[in-house]
Design an enzyme around this catalytic site. Structure first.
Site, PDB file in Angstrom:
ATOM      1  N   ILE A  29     -10.411 -36.386   1.933  1.00  7.52           N
ATOM      2  CA  ILE A  29     -10.499 -35.969   0.113  1.00  7.52           C
ATOM      3  C   ILE A  29      -9.355 -36.997  -1.014  1.00  7.52           C
ATOM      4  O   ILE A  29      -9.391 -37.825  -1.777  1.00  7.52           O
ATOM      5  CB  ILE A  29     -10.877 -35.214  -0.346  1.00  7.52           C
ATOM      6  N   LYS A  83      -7.532 -27.132   7.725  1.00  4.45           N
ATOM      7  CA  LYS A  83      -8.586 -26.977   6.950  1.00  4.45           C
ATOM      8  C   LYS A  83      -9.769 -26.383   7.379  1.00  4.45           C
ATOM      9  O   LYS A  83     -11.086 -26.234   7.194  1.00  4.45           O
ATOM     10  CB  LYS A  83      -8.926 -27.996   5.853  1.00  4.45           C
ATOM     11  N   SER A 142     -10.535 -24.191  -3.535  1.00  6.22           N
ATOM     12  CA  SER A 142     -12.500 -24.354  -2.365  1.00  6.22           C
ATOM     13  C   SER A 142     -13.347 -23.183  -2.834  1.00  6.22           C
ATOM     14  O   SER A 142     -13.052 -22.038  -3.902  1.00  6.22           O
ATOM     15  CB  SER A 142     -12.494 -23.955  -0.787  1.00  6.22           C
ATOM     16  N   TYR A 174      -8.252 -20.077   6.779  1.00  5.74           N
ATOM     17  CA  TYR A 174      -8.023 -20.638   6.251  1.00  5.74           C
ATOM     18  C   TYR A 174      -8.512 -20.321   4.524  1.00  5.74           C
ATOM     19  O   TYR A 174      -7.600 -21.525   3.240  1.00  5.74           O
ATOM     20  CB  TYR A 174      -9.492 -21.800   7.033  1.00  5.74           C
ATOM     21  N   LYS A 217      -6.304 -20.039   0.232  1.00  6.08           N
ATOM     22  CA  LYS A 217      -6.515 -21.046  -0.988  1.00  6.08           C
ATOM     23  C   LYS A 217      -6.402 -19.814  -1.190  1.00  6.08           C
ATOM     24  O   LYS A 217      -6.219 -19.964  -3.025  1.00  6.08           O
ATOM     25  CB  LYS A 217      -8.009 -22.009  -0.585  1.00  6.08           C
ATOM     26  N   ASN A 277     -19.392 -28.441  -1.983  1.00  4.83           N
ATOM     27  CA  ASN A 277     -19.031 -29.267  -0.629  1.00  4.83           C
ATOM     28  C   ASN A 277     -19.292 -30.582  -0.302  1.00  4.83           C
ATOM     29  O   ASN A 277     -20.137 -31.475  -0.638  1.00  4.83           O
ATOM     30  CB  ASN A 277     -20.331 -28.721   0.753  1.00  4.83           C
ATOM     31  N   ASP A 321     -20.577 -17.822   8.198  1.00  2.00           N
ATOM     32  CA  ASP A 321     -21.627 -18.755   6.685  1.00  2.00           C
ATOM     33  C   ASP A 321     -21.902 -17.976   5.371  1.00  2.00           C
ATOM     34  O   ASP A 321     -22.652 -16.884   5.933  1.00  2.00           O
ATOM     35  CB  ASP A 321     -22.646 -19.104   7.547  1.00  2.00           C
TER      36      ASP A 321
HETATM   37  C1  UD1 Z   1     -16.949 -24.059   4.911  1.00  2.49           C
HETATM   38  C2  UD1 Z   1     -16.335 -23.808   3.663  1.00  2.49           C
HETATM   39  C3  UD1 Z   1     -15.500 -24.298   2.504  1.00  2.49           C
HETATM   40  C4  UD1 Z   1     -14.464 -25.207   3.947  1.00  2.49           C
HETATM   41  C5  UD1 Z   1     -14.714 -26.532   4.712  1.00  2.49           C
HETATM   42  C6  UD1 Z   1     -14.318 -27.232   5.704  1.00  2.49           C
HETATM   43  C7  UD1 Z   1     -17.464 -21.266   2.879  1.00  2.49           C
HETATM   44  C8  UD1 Z   1     -18.451 -21.834   1.735  1.00  2.49           C
HETATM   45  N1  UD1 Z   1     -17.391 -22.872   2.738  1.00  2.49           N
HETATM   46  O1  UD1 Z   1     -18.396 -25.137   3.921  1.00  2.49           O
HETATM   47  O2  UD1 Z   1     -14.696 -24.006   2.196  1.00  2.49           O
HETATM   48  O3  UD1 Z   1     -14.186 -26.374   2.462  1.00  2.49           O
HETATM   49  O4  UD1 Z   1     -16.315 -25.834   5.658  1.00  2.49           O
HETATM   50  O5  UD1 Z   1     -14.833 -26.799   6.794  1.00  2.49           O
HETATM   51  O6  UD1 Z   1     -16.976 -21.329   3.242  1.00  2.49           O
HETATM   52  N2  UD1 Z   1     -24.795 -26.609   9.541  1.00  2.49           N
HETATM   53  C9  UD1 Z   1     -25.236 -26.087   9.980  1.00  2.49           C
HETATM   54  N3  UD1 Z   1     -25.110 -27.463  12.106  1.00  2.49           N
HETATM   55  C10 UD1 Z   1     -23.733 -28.153  11.479  1.00  2.49           C
HETATM   56  C11 UD1 Z   1     -22.499 -27.617  10.883  1.00  2.49           C
HETATM   57  C12 UD1 Z   1     -23.092 -27.259   9.713  1.00  2.49           C
HETATM   58  O7  UD1 Z   1     -26.166 -25.952  10.228  1.00  2.49           O
HETATM   59  O8  UD1 Z   1     -23.684 -28.533  12.728  1.00  2.49           O
HETATM   60  C13 UD1 Z   1     -24.487 -25.937   8.474  1.00  2.49           C
HETATM   61  C14 UD1 Z   1     -24.084 -23.972   7.687  1.00  2.49           C
HETATM   62  O9  UD1 Z   1     -24.520 -23.181   8.485  1.00  2.49           O
HETATM   63  C15 UD1 Z   1     -23.540 -24.406   6.121  1.00  2.49           C
HETATM   64  C16 UD1 Z   1     -23.908 -25.373   6.080  1.00  2.49           C
HETATM   65  O10 UD1 Z   1     -24.475 -26.595   7.531  1.00  2.49           O
HETATM   66  O11 UD1 Z   1     -24.700 -23.898   5.728  1.00  2.49           O
HETATM   67  C17 UD1 Z   1     -23.068 -26.739   5.685  1.00  2.49           C
HETATM   68  O12 UD1 Z   1     -21.456 -26.410   6.461  1.00  2.49           O
HETATM   69  P1  UD1 Z   1     -20.629 -26.903   6.708  1.00  2.49           P
HETATM   70  O13 UD1 Z   1     -20.762 -28.582   6.130  1.00  2.49           O
HETATM   71  O14 UD1 Z   1     -19.522 -26.548   7.996  1.00  2.49           O
HETATM   72  O15 UD1 Z   1     -19.749 -26.803   5.348  1.00  2.49           O
HETATM   73  P2  UD1 Z   1     -19.413 -25.429   4.763  1.00  2.49           P
HETATM   74  O16 UD1 Z   1     -19.554 -24.160   6.289  1.00  2.49           O
HETATM   75  O17 UD1 Z   1     -20.520 -25.044   3.656  1.00  2.49           O
END
Ligand code: UD1
Length: 346
Positions: free
Chosen positions: A14, A87, A127, A152, A156, A182, A301
């Site tokens: 970012i 992070k 966040s 983490y 914040k 996100n 999650d």
């Molecule tokens: C999380 C944190 C966010 C942080 C970020 C940094 C929360 C709500 N959010 O975001 O504050 O800044 O991590 O890393 O805690 N997914 C899959 N398969 C994968 C990867 C992700 O299915 O291989 C799904 C996850 O389960 C989720 C979505 O994709 O539902 C987004 O995941 P991700 O990109 O890791 O972000 P967050 O977990 O939302």
């Protein structure tokens, strides 16, 4: 003379996009980064995009003398944007002390430097994780801040508390804390983007790395959520929209337009998107069929979260412009372009 803005973590994902937006808006960026999760080559990429290589200092803000010395050497810094932090959610569970130490001590040193040199403005990188699983959606800034599920996330939350306590006695200063949902996507030039080290934690880099053949398959974490298609819902916003919000926040601070010394804004699109919808968007714009499989939920999650963005819309005059498809396309272009021409030791 251009106004100088200190950007900590300015070679990160970012941060680098924000340095581009800042320089394009006529500011001069001073980047501090320890390069623990980014590359010095990013500075050259920023120069390619903006015509100007930002000033750069390589060190970790936990080094107090270095941090205070930086303000001595650049007495004309007018504002700070503080991105530099560890992070990774999973890593923070394994190494909580590293996360608390790094993320909190660096903030304290920065505030000491700003206090000494009377730097009046900070934009802080926060966040949506501070909301946990909100009771109401979309989530507003008024929603209760919950104990985050990871160290983490807790850094914040605690950082926001430190900032608020600091401001009680420092009336000449203002802070805007931006709670990101996100961030995804990359600069349209394809010259900068998200560059995770090792196996990506986040969804979009995992998707693009799978599509390009670096990973065998995407694991979709959970299909039994209480959502229309059973997969978890997030609010994905384009990183260039997010970067632009930082410039707007700096301008608000420097113009003295704050209504309160500590302001908080949600930054998202206001749209909830499921993991399956994100995959479909990627497939649509890339023309690549993604190999994915459903597995168990990932611990920690939340089920669903998306932003109420009305405060940012009305107060900052900011709104996300890019669509999910735009963001996916830029993420894909960045992945392809980067793999053709990776940094030296990748
Ligand atoms: C999380 C944190 C966010 C942080 C970020 C940094 C929360 C709500 N959010 O975001 O504050 O800044 O991590 O890393 O805690 N997914 C899959 N398969 C994968 C990867 C992700 O299915 O291989 C799904 C996850 O389960 C989720 C979505 O994709 O539902 C987004 O995941 P991700 O990109 O890791 O972000 P967050 O977990 O939302």
């Amino acid at each position: 003379m251009k106004k100088k803005v200190l950007v900590t973590g300015g070679t990160g994902y970012i941060g680098s996009h924000t340095v581009v937006e800042l320089q394009e808006a006529g500011y001069e960026a001073v980047v501090v980064d320890d390069l623990s999760n980014s590359r010095e080559e990013i500075l050259g990429r920023i120069a390619q995009i903006t015509g100007k290589r930002p000033l750069f200092e390589k060190f970790n803000l936990c080094r107090q003398e270095k941090t205070l010395g930086l303000f001595d050497r650049y007495p004309d810094i007018v504002a700070v944007i503080h991105f530099a932090a560890l992070k990774s959610v999973g890593e923070s569970v394994a190494r909580p002390l590293d996360y608390y130490y790094n993320n909190l001590v660096s903030l304290i040193h920065l505030l000491e430097g700003m206090k000494k040199h009377r730097v009046p403005a900070m934009v802080f990188s926060s966040s949506c994780t501070v909301y946990g699983q909100p009771d109401q959606l979309p989530v507003t800034e008024e929603a209760q801040v919950k104990r985050p599920a990871s160290p983490y996330g807790n850094t914040k939350k605690i950082s926001e508390e430190i900032l608020q306590d600091f401001l009680v006695n420092h009336h000449a200063m203002g802070v805007i804390s931006l709670r990101y949902f996100n961030p995804i996507g990359a600069h349209p030039s394809g010259l900068i983007g998200e560059l995770p080290q090792g196996i990506p934690d986040n969804l979009v880099p995992f998707i693009t790395q799978t599509a390009i053949g670096l990973r065998k398959e995407l694991k979709v974490f959970g299909r039994d959520y209480n959502t229309p298609d059973g997969t978890a819902i997030r609010d994905y916003l384009h990183v260039t929209d997010l970067a632009r919000a930082h410039v707007v926040a700096i301008e608000r601070l420097l113009a003295g337009q704050q209504k309160h010394p500590f302001e908080v804004f949600n930054l998202g699109t206001g749209q909830g998107v499921s993991v399956l919808e994100a995959i479909r968007s990627f497939e649509r714009v890339s023309g690549v069929k993604l190999n994915y499989r459903f597995v168990d939920r990932r611990p920690g999650d939340v089920e669903k979260v998306w932003a109420d963005t009305r405060l940012a819309n009305t107060e900052l005059g900011w709104e996300a412009r890019s669509t999910l498809d735009d963001a996916m396309l830029t993420a894909w272009n960045w992945e392809k372009k980067y793999r053709e021409n990776p940094f030296s030791d990748e």
